[in-house]
Design a protein around this motif. Structure first.
Motif, PDB file in Angstrom:
ATOM      1  N   ASN A   1      -4.326  -5.273  -6.358  1.00  0.00           N
ATOM      2  CA  ASN A   1      -4.149  -5.707  -4.964  1.00  0.00           C
ATOM      3  C   ASN A   1      -2.894  -6.560  -4.791  1.00  0.00           C
ATOM      4  O   ASN A   1      -2.958  -7.709  -4.359  1.00  0.00           O
ATOM      5  N   GLY A   2      -1.755  -5.975  -5.112  1.00  0.00           N
ATOM      6  CA  GLY A   2      -0.472  -6.670  -4.974  1.00  0.00           C
ATOM      7  C   GLY A   2       0.277  -6.240  -3.727  1.00  0.00           C
ATOM      8  O   GLY A   2       0.117  -5.108  -3.239  1.00  0.00           O
TER       9      GLY A   2
ATOM     10  N   ASP B   1       0.815  -1.224   0.000  1.00  0.00           N
ATOM     11  CA  ASP B   1       0.000   0.000   0.000  1.00  0.00           C
ATOM     12  C   ASP B   1       0.850   1.276   0.000  1.00  0.00           C
ATOM     13  O   ASP B   1       0.684   2.151   0.860  1.00  0.00           O
TER      14      ASP B   1
HETATM   15  P1  ATP Z   1      -0.865  -2.137  -6.766  1.00  0.00           P
HETATM   16  O1  ATP Z   1      -1.382  -3.380  -7.401  1.00  0.00           O
HETATM   17  O2  ATP Z   1      -0.670  -1.055  -7.706  1.00  0.00           O
HETATM   18  O3  ATP Z   1       0.328  -2.413  -5.875  1.00  0.00           O
HETATM   19  P2  ATP Z   1      -2.939  -2.414  -5.031  1.00  0.00           P
HETATM   20  O4  ATP Z   1      -4.059  -2.713  -5.938  1.00  0.00           O
HETATM   21  O5  ATP Z   1      -2.078  -3.466  -4.456  1.00  0.00           O
HETATM   22  O6  ATP Z   1      -1.976  -1.526  -5.783  1.00  0.00           O
HETATM   23  P3  ATP Z   1      -2.994  -1.269  -2.479  1.00  0.00           P
HETATM   24  O7  ATP Z   1      -2.613   0.152  -2.627  1.00  0.00           O
HETATM   25  O8  ATP Z   1      -1.959  -2.212  -2.022  1.00  0.00           O
HETATM   26  O9  ATP Z   1      -3.627  -1.681  -3.839  1.00  0.00           O
HETATM   27  O10 ATP Z   1      -4.261  -1.342  -1.518  1.00  0.00           O
HETATM   28  C1  ATP Z   1      -4.826  -2.536  -1.067  1.00  0.00           C
HETATM   29  C2  ATP Z   1      -5.065  -2.439   0.440  1.00  0.00           C
HETATM   30  O11 ATP Z   1      -5.920  -3.497   0.821  1.00  0.00           O
HETATM   31  C3  ATP Z   1      -3.793  -2.615   1.257  1.00  0.00           C
HETATM   32  O12 ATP Z   1      -3.844  -1.725   2.330  1.00  0.00           O
HETATM   33  C4  ATP Z   1      -3.865  -4.054   1.787  1.00  0.00           C
HETATM   34  O13 ATP Z   1      -3.224  -4.200   3.025  1.00  0.00           O
HETATM   35  C5  ATP Z   1      -5.367  -4.224   1.901  1.00  0.00           C
HETATM   36  N1  ATP Z   1      -5.802  -5.599   1.705  1.00  0.00           N
HETATM   37  C6  ATP Z   1      -5.304  -6.497   0.836  1.00  0.00           C
HETATM   38  N2  ATP Z   1      -5.987  -7.663   0.904  1.00  0.00           N
HETATM   39  C7  ATP Z   1      -6.936  -7.495   1.851  1.00  0.00           C
HETATM   40  C8  ATP Z   1      -7.959  -8.334   2.397  1.00  0.00           C
HETATM   41  N3  ATP Z   1      -8.127  -9.566   1.967  1.00  0.00           N
HETATM   42  N4  ATP Z   1      -8.756  -7.822   3.350  1.00  0.00           N
HETATM   43  C9  ATP Z   1      -8.602  -6.546   3.768  1.00  0.00           C
HETATM   44  N5  ATP Z   1      -7.656  -5.710   3.310  1.00  0.00           N
HETATM   45  C10 ATP Z   1      -6.829  -6.171   2.358  1.00  0.00           C
END
Ligand code: ATP
Length: 463
Positions: free
Chosen positions: A54-55, A7
């Motif tokens: 969501n990586g 994040d």
């Molecule tokens: P990118 O792919 O560009 O890295 P992203 O799509 O990964 O971006 P993030 O900015 O990482 O998006 O936001 C996702 C947020 O959701 C993070 O804070 C992560 O900790 C949280 N998260 C991920 N999986 C879960 C889940 N299963 N339940 C609740 N929160 C989650």
């Protein structure tokens, strides 16, 4: 020490994988220790506050004695510097598993318990919706260290990423995995249009598919391995073979890169799919505990469900195609709507051909009580079609004699009580169909991978 990060980016810029690549290169250069191939895990694709896929990332560093605090300082400094902190939805989180904590969790009596905690956490992060408290509880129980900024929600993804690495490090086949080689742009190019010679990408795909996949979308004449956002990523090459991925890289002509980094990843594995009623789920996936079959299917979760088509597909405004299936094993719901959205392009043509009575399996995420289709397996086509009967004497098609009153030949007066059942050629094959690469989620498994695993199912790769 294992380090996980999540994040840090926003739609406006930066990228957590880039931050990881910068850190790995810097830690190596400063001589702090040997660094492993980093991991890139894709978590629940339905999470509303995700930026894109969501990586989250993690890597292991074997630190020369006494440098642990120095390494943590570097990580914290880079995370603070390379995060989009002005964006409300960016809430960085970092988790550290120090060697002491790592040794403690691999100690004999604790091993099983810790492993199952990490395993549950990682699997739930991919398939369920978690709270930050779930992460803090494990961090405290297993004596991990952490760092976060703003509301620190990234701790969830960071803990999932370190869990994946900890589980996989001594047993690489603990989970199904693939690779992605990411190439990053020079800073002066960020935000400007990307220079990638298209012909070289097609050539590279031709030379390396199917060991490398999702570089191009042939049916839609599209190059799909490069983002269109202002982020530092130039492109990412995905596949099952490191050699083939580097071969593909060598064949691509593009602007000069600042750096590149190979990740081991859960992309292309379908690990997000819950198979509620099967003893064992998707190929290569361990069974998922789902509780009791009376439970409701929940939004923001992704499923594999068997059923029988119970309403013929119809195209609705926007070009989306909608139909329903009667679930073979019924939870609270008896039937469920399924949708193939317009961006899934030619996949909709397959869906439009489905008919009431077809036995199918649907794969996709539940949103607003509707399965958003990623794949469909046609297990048994309903080839039997009911038609008005033909007259035995003259061969003409008989007409209805009125509601529930059978059929009569207007010419000869012949009577028949029921319709004829005729076996027709549906003009389509049974087997697994998927959305094209332009519409594929990072975590979705391209069906071509199933061929490489030796499946005996009939597959129809979309590319
Ligand atoms: P990118 O792919 O560009 O890295 P992203 O799509 O990964 O971006 P993030 O900015 O990482 O998006 O936001 C996702 C947020 O959701 C993070 O804070 C992560 O900790 C949280 N998260 C991920 N999986 C879960 C889940 N299963 N339940 C609740 N929160 C989650």
């Amino acid at each position: 020490m294992i380090i996980g990060i999540d994040d840090t980016d926003s739609r406006k810029g930066l990228c957590t994988t880039y931050l990881c690549a910068v850190l790995v290169d810097e830690l190596k250069k400063r001589g702090y220790g040997e660094v492993s191939t980093p991991r890139l895990v894709r978590l629940n694709p339905c999470i509303p506050f995700k930026t894109r896929g969501n990586g989250a990332v993690s890597f292991e560093i074997r630190i020369a004695n006494g440098k642990e605090e120095k390494v943590k300082e570097v990580v914290k400094a880079r995370v603070s510097e390379l995060s989009e902190l002005r964006e409300e939805e960016t809430n960085p989180g970092v988790v550290f598993i120090d060697d002491n904590a790592l040794n403690a969790i691999s100690g004999k009596e604790r091993e099983e318990q810790s492993e199952s905690m990490l395993k549950n956490f990682y699997e739930n992060a991919v398939r369920e919706v978690l709270k930050i408290e779930n992460a803090y509880a494990i961090i405290s129980e297993l004596h991990f260290d952490y760092f976060g900024l703003k509301n620190k929600r990234g701790i969830i993804g960071a803990l999932a990423a370190v869990s994946f690495l900890a589980l996989q490090k001594n047993n690489p086949n603990y989970y199904d995995f693939t690779y992605e080689l990411m190439a990053y742009r020079r800073k002066e190019s960020w935000g400007k249009s990307r220079f990638i010679e298209e012909a070289s990408v097609w050539e590279s795909d031709e030379a390396t598919y199917p060991l490398v996949w999702d570089t191009v979308d042939v049916a839609n004449n599209n190059i799909v391995f490069a983002p269109h956002s202002p982020c530092p990523v130039l492109f990412g090459i995905r596949g099952d073979s490191i050699d083939a991925i580097y071969k593909a890289y060598e064949l691509i002509h593009a602007e000069p890169v600042e750096r590149k980094m190979l990740f081991v990843t859960n992309q292309g594995t379908d690990f997000h799919l819950i198979s509620p009623y099967r003893a064992c789920g998707v190929v290569g996936q361990s069974p998922t505990k789902f509780g009791d079959a009376k439970e409701k299917l929940q939004d923001y979760h992704s499923y594999v469900l068997d059923g029988v088509v119970c309403s013929n597909p119809r195209t609705i405004e926007g070009g989306h195609v909608l139909f329903s299936i009667a679930l073979s094993r019924k939870p609270a719901e008896k039937s469920i709507e399924c949708i193939a959205y317009e961006p899934t392009k030619g996949f909709r043509d397959i869906i439009r051909e489905l008919r009431v009575g077809d036995e199918i399996t649907v794969f996709g995420s539940l949103k607003k009580k509707t399965i958003n289709l990623e794949k469909v397996e046609i297990r048994k086509l309903n080839n039997a079609v009911e038609r008005n009967p033909k007259c035995d004497k003259c061969g003409r098609t008989m007409k209805s004699a009125g509601r529930l009153q059978g059929y009569r030949c207007k010419h000869c007066g012949t009577y028949r009580a029921d319709k004829d059942v005729v076996i027709v050629d549906r003009g389509m094959e049974e087997g697994l169909y998927e959305v094209p690469p332009v519409a594929r989620r990072h975590i979705s498994k391209p069906v071509i991978r199933m061929r490489m695993e030796g499946t005996n199912k009939k597959i129809h790769p979309s590319r």
